[in-house]
Motif scaffolding. Sequence first.
Motif, mmCIF file in Angstrom:
data_model
loop_
_atom_site.group_PDB
_atom_site.id
_atom_site.type_symbol
_atom_site.label_atom_id
_atom_site.label_comp_id
_atom_site.label_asym_id
_atom_site.label_seq_id
_atom_site.Cartn_x
_atom_site.Cartn_y
_atom_site.Cartn_z
ATOM 1 N N ARG A 96 44.175 39.006 40.966
ATOM 2 C CA ARG A 96 44.915 38.380 41.915
ATOM 3 C C ARG A 96 44.471 38.241 43.273
ATOM 4 N N SER A 97 43.790 39.087 44.041
ATOM 5 C CA SER A 97 43.301 39.121 45.419
ATOM 6 C C SER A 97 41.958 39.699 45.493
ATOM 7 N N GLY A 98 41.040 39.852 44.614
ATOM 8 C CA GLY A 98 39.520 40.315 44.404
ATOM 9 C C GLY A 98 39.501 41.535 44.445
ATOM 10 N N ASN A 99 40.499 42.546 44.746
ATOM 11 C CA ASN A 99 40.112 43.942 44.713
ATOM 12 C C ASN A 99 39.857 44.543 43.187
ATOM 13 N N ARG A 100 40.760 44.284 42.336
ATOM 14 C CA ARG A 100 40.277 45.042 40.902
ATOM 15 C C ARG A 100 39.009 44.132 40.395
ATOM 16 N N HIS A 119 32.352 38.063 41.323
ATOM 17 C CA HIS A 119 33.914 38.167 41.207
ATOM 18 C C HIS A 119 34.311 37.264 42.666
ATOM 19 N N LEU A 120 35.421 36.600 42.182
ATOM 20 C CA LEU A 120 36.135 35.655 43.130
ATOM 21 C C LEU A 120 36.865 36.601 44.035
ATOM 22 N N GLU A 121 36.190 36.230 45.381
ATOM 23 C CA GLU A 121 36.688 37.463 46.380
ATOM 24 C C GLU A 121 37.842 37.501 46.941
ATOM 25 N N GLU A 126 43.755 32.648 46.460
ATOM 26 C CA GLU A 126 42.742 31.860 47.152
ATOM 27 C C GLU A 126 42.752 30.406 46.480
ATOM 28 N N TRP A 127 42.503 30.685 45.230
ATOM 29 C CA TRP A 127 42.315 29.624 44.385
ATOM 30 C C TRP A 127 43.561 28.568 44.340
#
Length: 156
Positions: A96-100, A119-121, A126-127
Motif C-alpha cells: 500500500r505505502s512501501g513499508n511492508r 520495492h515501490l517506495e 502513489e501509483w
Amino acid sequence: MTQAVLLFLSLFVLSAPSLAGSLVGITSDELQALQKKGAAVVDIRTPQEWAATGVIQGSHELTFFDTSGQYDKEAWLKSLKLMLGKKDQPVVLVCRSGNRSALVGKMMTSEAGFDRVYHLEKGIREWSAQSLPLTPGCATTATCAASPARPASAAP
C-alpha cells in the motif's frame, strides 16, 4: 497490521547478516521500466486490498502479511520461487505505502539470498495518485486463497 509485529520484523530483518543482495527503492516510472525488461512485480498486499484498489497489470498477487499481521515466511518464499521459476529474476515488491514491501524485500536479500529486489517506495497509493493503470484484483478472498500466486491478468 499491528505495530508490534512490524517493529519485531524490522528489528529482526535489520539485525540479520547481509548476503550478496540489496534492496532498492524505486519510483512508478522505474517500476514500469523494470517490468518491460522482465522483472516480476509481486503485490504482497491482502486480497481485500487487491479487491479494493486493483493491482498493477501483470503483477502477481502473493500476500505476505495477513490481515492480523501474521506471516509464514517459508511458505511465502516457496510460492514465490515457484512463481518465478528462477531465483535470479529481478523482483519488484508492491504494497500500500512501501513499508511492508521494504520489510519483505530486506528479508529476501538478507536471509533468502535474492540479489535483485526492488520495492515501490510509496506503494500502490502513489501509483494510483499518478493515475497509472490498475486491473481488478481478486474478486473474493476465496478466489485469491485458491491461487496465491495468480498473475493479475488471469481470470478470477
